[in-house]
Motif scaffolding. Structure first.
Motif, short mmCIF file in Angstrom:
data_model
loop_
_atom_site.label_atom_id
_atom_site.label_comp_id
_atom_site.label_asym_id
_atom_site.label_seq_id
_atom_site.Cartn_x
_atom_site.Cartn_y
_atom_site.Cartn_z
N GLN A 142 0.98 -1.02 0.12
CA GLN A 142 0.19 0.02 -0.02
C GLN A 142 0.75 1.19 0.07
OE1 GLN A 142 -2.44 -0.49 3.49
NE2 GLN A 142 -3.90 -1.76 2.39
N ALA A 143 2.01 1.24 0.76
CA ALA A 143 2.76 2.22 0.78
C ALA A 143 3.54 2.66 -0.55
CB ALA A 143 3.98 2.10 2.05
N VAL A 144 4.05 1.67 -1.22
CA VAL A 144 4.32 1.92 -2.48
C VAL A 144 3.36 2.56 -3.39
CG1 VAL A 144 5.32 0.77 -4.63
CG2 VAL A 144 6.07 -0.05 -2.61
N ILE A 148 3.53 6.41 -5.19
CA ILE A 148 3.18 6.76 -6.82
C ILE A 148 2.24 7.59 -6.99
CG2 ILE A 148 2.27 5.30 -8.66
CD1 ILE A 148 3.81 3.04 -7.86
N ASP A 149 1.07 7.41 -5.93
CA ASP A 149 -0.32 8.35 -5.93
C ASP A 149 -0.03 9.71 -5.86
OD1 ASP A 149 -1.74 6.16 -6.84
OD2 ASP A 149 -2.69 6.07 -4.87
N TRP A 150 0.96 9.77 -4.69
CA TRP A 150 1.54 11.14 -4.44
C TRP A 150 2.33 11.90 -5.58
CZ3 TRP A 150 2.86 13.08 1.16
CH2 TRP A 150 2.01 12.77 2.08
N VAL A 151 3.16 11.12 -6.26
CA VAL A 151 4.10 11.67 -7.18
C VAL A 151 3.15 12.23 -8.49
CG1 VAL A 151 5.69 11.00 -8.93
CG2 VAL A 151 6.00 10.21 -6.74
N GLN A 152 1.98 11.36 -8.51
CA GLN A 152 1.22 11.85 -9.95
C GLN A 152 0.35 12.92 -9.31
OE1 GLN A 152 -0.63 7.67 -10.50
NE2 GLN A 152 1.13 7.22 -11.93
N ALA A 153 0.03 12.99 -8.27
CA ALA A 153 -1.03 14.10 -7.94
C ALA A 153 -0.02 15.33 -7.46
CB ALA A 153 -1.82 13.78 -6.41
N ARG A 154 1.50 15.26 -7.61
CA ARG A 154 2.18 16.22 -7.04
C ARG A 154 2.00 16.66 -5.55
NH1 ARG A 154 3.23 14.87 -11.69
NH2 ARG A 154 3.90 16.13 -13.51
N ARG A 155 1.64 15.80 -4.75
CA ARG A 155 1.33 16.04 -3.26
C ARG A 155 2.85 16.02 -2.50
NH1 ARG A 155 -2.54 12.10 0.23
NH2 ARG A 155 -2.52 13.35 2.05
N GLY A 156 2.65 16.51 -1.50
CA GLY A 156 3.50 16.64 -0.34
C GLY A 156 4.96 16.91 -0.87
N PRO A 157 6.04 16.14 -0.60
CA PRO A 157 7.32 16.68 -1.18
C PRO A 157 7.52 16.86 -2.64
CG PRO A 157 7.57 14.44 -0.09
CD PRO A 157 6.07 14.97 0.26
N PHE A 158 6.48 16.09 -3.39
CA PHE A 158 6.47 16.12 -5.22
C PHE A 158 5.88 17.53 -5.34
CE2 PHE A 158 6.54 11.94 -3.15
CZ PHE A 158 7.86 11.51 -3.40
N GLN A 159 5.33 18.39 -4.48
CA GLN A 159 4.82 19.69 -5.23
C GLN A 159 5.70 20.37 -5.56
OE1 GLN A 159 2.64 21.82 -2.04
NE2 GLN A 159 2.43 20.02 -0.71
N ASN A 160 5.44 21.38 -6.50
CA ASN A 160 6.30 22.21 -7.14
C ASN A 160 6.78 23.25 -6.13
OD1 ASN A 160 7.25 22.43 -9.60
ND2 ASN A 160 5.65 23.39 -10.56
N GLY A 161 8.02 23.47 -6.16
CA GLY A 161 8.74 24.29 -5.20
C GLY A 161 8.99 23.94 -3.65
N PHE A 162 8.22 22.68 -3.28
CA PHE A 162 8.33 22.23 -1.91
C PHE A 162 9.62 22.31 -1.44
CE2 PHE A 162 8.84 18.83 1.31
CZ PHE A 162 7.81 19.21 2.01
N VAL A 163 10.75 21.45 -1.97
CA VAL A 163 11.90 21.06 -1.90
C VAL A 163 12.87 22.51 -1.81
CG1 VAL A 163 14.19 19.99 -2.62
CG2 VAL A 163 11.98 18.77 -2.49
N GLU A 164 12.50 23.32 -2.92
CA GLU A 164 13.39 24.47 -2.81
C GLU A 164 12.92 25.42 -1.56
OE1 GLU A 164 12.87 22.97 -6.95
OE2 GLU A 164 11.74 23.13 -5.38
#
Length: 178
Positions: A142-144, A148-164
């Motif tokens: 489920q975690a995997v 993948i769902d978060w990446v595709q939705a650009r959620r959490g750390p995958f959001q534009n600008g989050f890491v920067e």
């Protein structure tokens, strides 16, 4: 109560049988809340279970969601941000030590947000050797999918600008990590 931003913590991962897996010597906390813990590090010493030591090559922003079965390490490289998502138990924070159980599977996410799932063979082997309970195996799978769902939705750390944004904050609060 979580340590305050600017505090240096140590991160340790273990295997299901409680054997030591890997440690990251120093990570500076940038943000703590009821939902998430975010830290940063740069060129920190990593120690492997066989005693081998090495240093990370680039700055990274680490995200640990409370209760989540994965954590992310966003590595800031010249050609973009690469993510290494460890599938593991929810973390525990005691004093300045953050720990979790590493369940072998990892999701590597590239700057263009394509991804690959790593260490399927290791997961299958350890699952048999250490007798992962069915509910753990299911939670890991489920975690995997959640990553993948978060990446595709650009959620959490995958959001534009989050890491920067968090890297800028890290540069302001970090202590010498030499």
């Amino acid at each position: 109560m979580s340590p305050a931003p600017g505090t240096t913590i140590r991160i340790e991962s273990f295997k299901h049988d409680h054997s030591f897996h890997r440690s990251w010597d120093k990570t500076t906390l940038i943000h703590t809340s009821d939902a998430v813990l975010i830290g940063g590090n740069d060129r920190v010493k990593v120690t492997e279970s066989d005693g081998r030591e090495w240093r990370t090559r680039e700055p990274a922003i680490c995200t640990f969601g409370r209760g989540q079965w994965f954590n992310t390490i966003a590595m800031i490289r010249d050609d973009g941000i690469y993510y290494y998502c460890n599938i593991g138990s929810p973390f525990s924070l005691k004093g300045n030590l953050l720990s979790y159980i590493d369940y072998d599977l990892d999701v590597k996410v590239y700057p263009d947000l394509t991804y690959s799932i790593l260490d399927e063979e290791e997961f299958a082997l350890h699952s048999r050797q250490m007798n992962y309970p069915p509910q753990v195996t299911e939670r890991v799978r489920q975690a995997v999918q959640e990553v993948i769902d978060w990446v595709q939705a650009r959620r959490g750390p995958f959001q534009n600008g989050f890491v920067e944004r968090w890297y800028e904050r890290y540069l302001l609060v970090r202590v010498d990590e030499g």
